[in-house]
Design a protein around this motif. Structure first.
Motif, short mmCIF file in Angstrom:
data_model
loop_
_atom_site.label_atom_id
_atom_site.label_comp_id
_atom_site.label_asym_id
_atom_site.label_seq_id
_atom_site.Cartn_x
_atom_site.Cartn_y
_atom_site.Cartn_z
N ARG A 56 -22.53 -15.86 -22.63
CA ARG A 56 -21.25 -15.23 -22.96
C ARG A 56 -21.22 -13.83 -22.36
NH1 ARG A 56 -19.91 -15.18 -29.01
NH2 ARG A 56 -22.02 -14.41 -29.10
N GLY A 57 -20.05 -13.48 -21.83
CA GLY A 57 -19.88 -12.16 -21.26
C GLY A 57 -20.06 -11.08 -22.31
N ALA A 58 -20.71 -9.99 -21.94
CA ALA A 58 -20.99 -8.90 -22.88
C ALA A 58 -19.70 -8.31 -23.44
CB ALA A 58 -21.82 -7.82 -22.19
N ARG A 59 -18.68 -8.16 -22.61
CA ARG A 59 -17.41 -7.58 -23.08
C ARG A 59 -16.37 -8.64 -23.43
NH1 ARG A 59 -17.84 -3.06 -18.62
NH2 ARG A 59 -17.27 -4.82 -17.36
N SER A 60 -16.27 -9.67 -22.60
CA SER A 60 -15.21 -10.66 -22.80
C SER A 60 -15.56 -11.72 -23.82
CB SER A 60 -14.89 -11.36 -21.46
OG SER A 60 -15.96 -12.23 -21.10
N GLY A 61 -16.85 -12.03 -23.96
CA GLY A 61 -17.26 -13.12 -24.83
C GLY A 61 -17.04 -14.49 -24.20
N LEU A 62 -16.50 -14.52 -22.99
CA LEU A 62 -16.23 -15.79 -22.30
C LEU A 62 -17.49 -16.30 -21.61
CD1 LEU A 62 -12.80 -14.86 -20.67
CD2 LEU A 62 -13.19 -16.24 -22.73
N ARG A 87 -30.32 -4.20 -5.24
CA ARG A 87 -29.15 -3.31 -5.26
C ARG A 87 -29.23 -2.41 -6.48
NH1 ARG A 87 -24.82 -7.86 -4.53
NH2 ARG A 87 -23.81 -6.49 -5.98
N PRO A 88 -28.51 -1.26 -6.46
CA PRO A 88 -28.71 -0.23 -7.48
C PRO A 88 -28.47 -0.65 -8.94
CG PRO A 88 -27.48 0.65 -5.64
CD PRO A 88 -27.61 -0.82 -5.41
N GLY A 89 -27.41 -1.32 -9.27
CA GLY A 89 -27.11 -1.59 -10.67
C GLY A 89 -27.78 -2.85 -11.19
N HIS A 90 -27.93 -2.90 -12.51
CA HIS A 90 -28.41 -4.13 -13.14
C HIS A 90 -27.36 -5.22 -12.93
CE1 HIS A 90 -31.84 -2.40 -15.21
NE2 HIS A 90 -31.08 -1.41 -15.65
N PRO A 91 -27.78 -6.46 -12.69
CA PRO A 91 -26.81 -7.54 -12.57
C PRO A 91 -26.11 -7.77 -13.92
CG PRO A 91 -29.05 -8.41 -12.46
CD PRO A 91 -29.16 -6.91 -12.50
N ALA A 92 -24.84 -8.17 -13.85
CA ALA A 92 -24.04 -8.35 -15.07
C ALA A 92 -24.66 -9.34 -16.04
CB ALA A 92 -22.62 -8.79 -14.70
N TRP A 93 -25.31 -10.37 -15.53
CA TRP A 93 -25.87 -11.38 -16.43
C TRP A 93 -26.92 -10.78 -17.35
CZ3 TRP A 93 -31.04 -12.32 -16.29
CH2 TRP A 93 -31.74 -12.05 -15.10
N THR A 94 -27.58 -9.68 -16.94
CA THR A 94 -28.59 -9.07 -17.82
C THR A 94 -27.92 -8.40 -19.02
OG1 THR A 94 -28.77 -6.94 -16.64
CG2 THR A 94 -30.20 -8.75 -15.90
N LYS A 99 -26.58 -8.58 -24.95
CA LYS A 99 -25.59 -8.64 -26.03
C LYS A 99 -25.57 -10.00 -26.72
CE LYS A 99 -21.46 -7.15 -27.84
NZ LYS A 99 -20.29 -6.39 -27.61
N HIS A 100 -25.73 -11.06 -25.94
CA HIS A 100 -25.66 -12.44 -26.46
C HIS A 100 -26.87 -13.23 -25.95
CE1 HIS A 100 -21.51 -11.64 -27.62
NE2 HIS A 100 -21.26 -11.24 -26.40
N PRO A 101 -28.02 -13.11 -26.60
CA PRO A 101 -29.23 -13.77 -26.09
C PRO A 101 -29.21 -15.31 -26.17
CG PRO A 101 -29.70 -12.60 -28.13
CD PRO A 101 -28.29 -12.27 -27.76
N GLU A 102 -28.32 -15.87 -26.97
CA GLU A 102 -28.22 -17.33 -27.02
C GLU A 102 -27.44 -17.78 -25.80
OE1 GLU A 102 -27.11 -15.41 -29.61
OE2 GLU A 102 -28.93 -15.59 -30.80
N ALA A 103 -28.02 -18.68 -25.02
CA ALA A 103 -27.40 -19.10 -23.77
C ALA A 103 -27.77 -20.55 -23.50
CB ALA A 103 -27.87 -18.20 -22.63
N GLU A 104 -27.42 -20.99 -22.30
CA GLU A 104 -27.76 -22.34 -21.87
C GLU A 104 -28.14 -22.27 -20.40
OE1 GLU A 104 -25.47 -26.03 -23.13
OE2 GLU A 104 -24.88 -25.84 -21.01
N ILE A 105 -29.09 -23.10 -20.01
CA ILE A 105 -29.41 -23.22 -18.60
C ILE A 105 -29.27 -24.67 -18.17
CG2 ILE A 105 -30.95 -21.21 -18.43
CD1 ILE A 105 -33.35 -23.19 -18.59
N SER A 106 -28.93 -24.84 -16.93
CA SER A 106 -29.00 -26.15 -16.31
C SER A 106 -30.28 -26.11 -15.47
CB SER A 106 -27.78 -26.40 -15.43
OG SER A 106 -27.91 -27.65 -14.77
#
Length: 160
Positions: A56-62, A87-94, A99-106
């Motif tokens: 889930r997106g940290a800000r959007s929740g989507l 690259r300089p910034g942390h990737p968004a997925w991190t 914020k939402h450690p519960e996820a899914e992987i394929s």
């Protein structure tokens, strides 16, 4: 991949030019092929093992789907390295996993519910050493940025 092929891919993937182009090409290509093959093919996994992370997106929740290289570990866990191709910034997925450690992987065509944990201290150091042994270009990625590259360990959700 043959020995020479691996060395060439490692050398190319360590360059700044690769860091500029790859983030725009590889994930889009991976997502498209993965979707069209119903989760059976992930092209970048020919170089490194890979997953499609849905978090889930940290800000959007989507839900956000991100193809990522991973390091499978003994015991059925996976290490994700937030290198962002050096690259300089942390990737968004991190940020999403923080914020939402519960996820899914394929993983290899199977959807697996996981829980992510940011690694710190001695545990992070050991994982970083293993990541460098697994894919040495991570060292050049780290050398180009001031931030500490985030490492996450994914556990199957039922184990946590």
């Amino acid at each position: 991949m043959a020995g020479y092929g691996v060395k060439l891919v490692r050398k190319v993937s360590s360059t700044r030019a690769f860091a500029k182009v790859a983030p725009h090409v590889i994930p889009a290509f991976d997502r498209t092929v993965h979707r069209l093959t119903r989760g059976k093919v992930l092209p970048s996994a020919r170089m490194l093992p890979g997953v499609i992370l849905t978090a889930r997106g940290a800000r959007s929740g989507l839900p956000r789907r991100t193809p990522l290289a991973c390091m499978p570990e003994d015991g059925g866990t996976w290490l994700l390295i937030g290198s962002n191709f050096g690259r300089p910034g942390h990737p968004a997925w991190t940020a999403n996993l923080l914020k939402h450690p519960e996820a899914e992987i394929s993983w290899r065509g199977r959807d697996i519910a996981v829980r992510a944990r940011l690694l710190e201290g001695a545990e992070r150091e050991a994982a970083w050493a293993a990541a460098l042994a697994f894919w040495p270009p991570y060292a050049s990625y780290q050398s180009r940025v001031e931030r500490e590259i985030r490492l996450f360990r994914l556990h199957r959700a039922e184990e946590r």
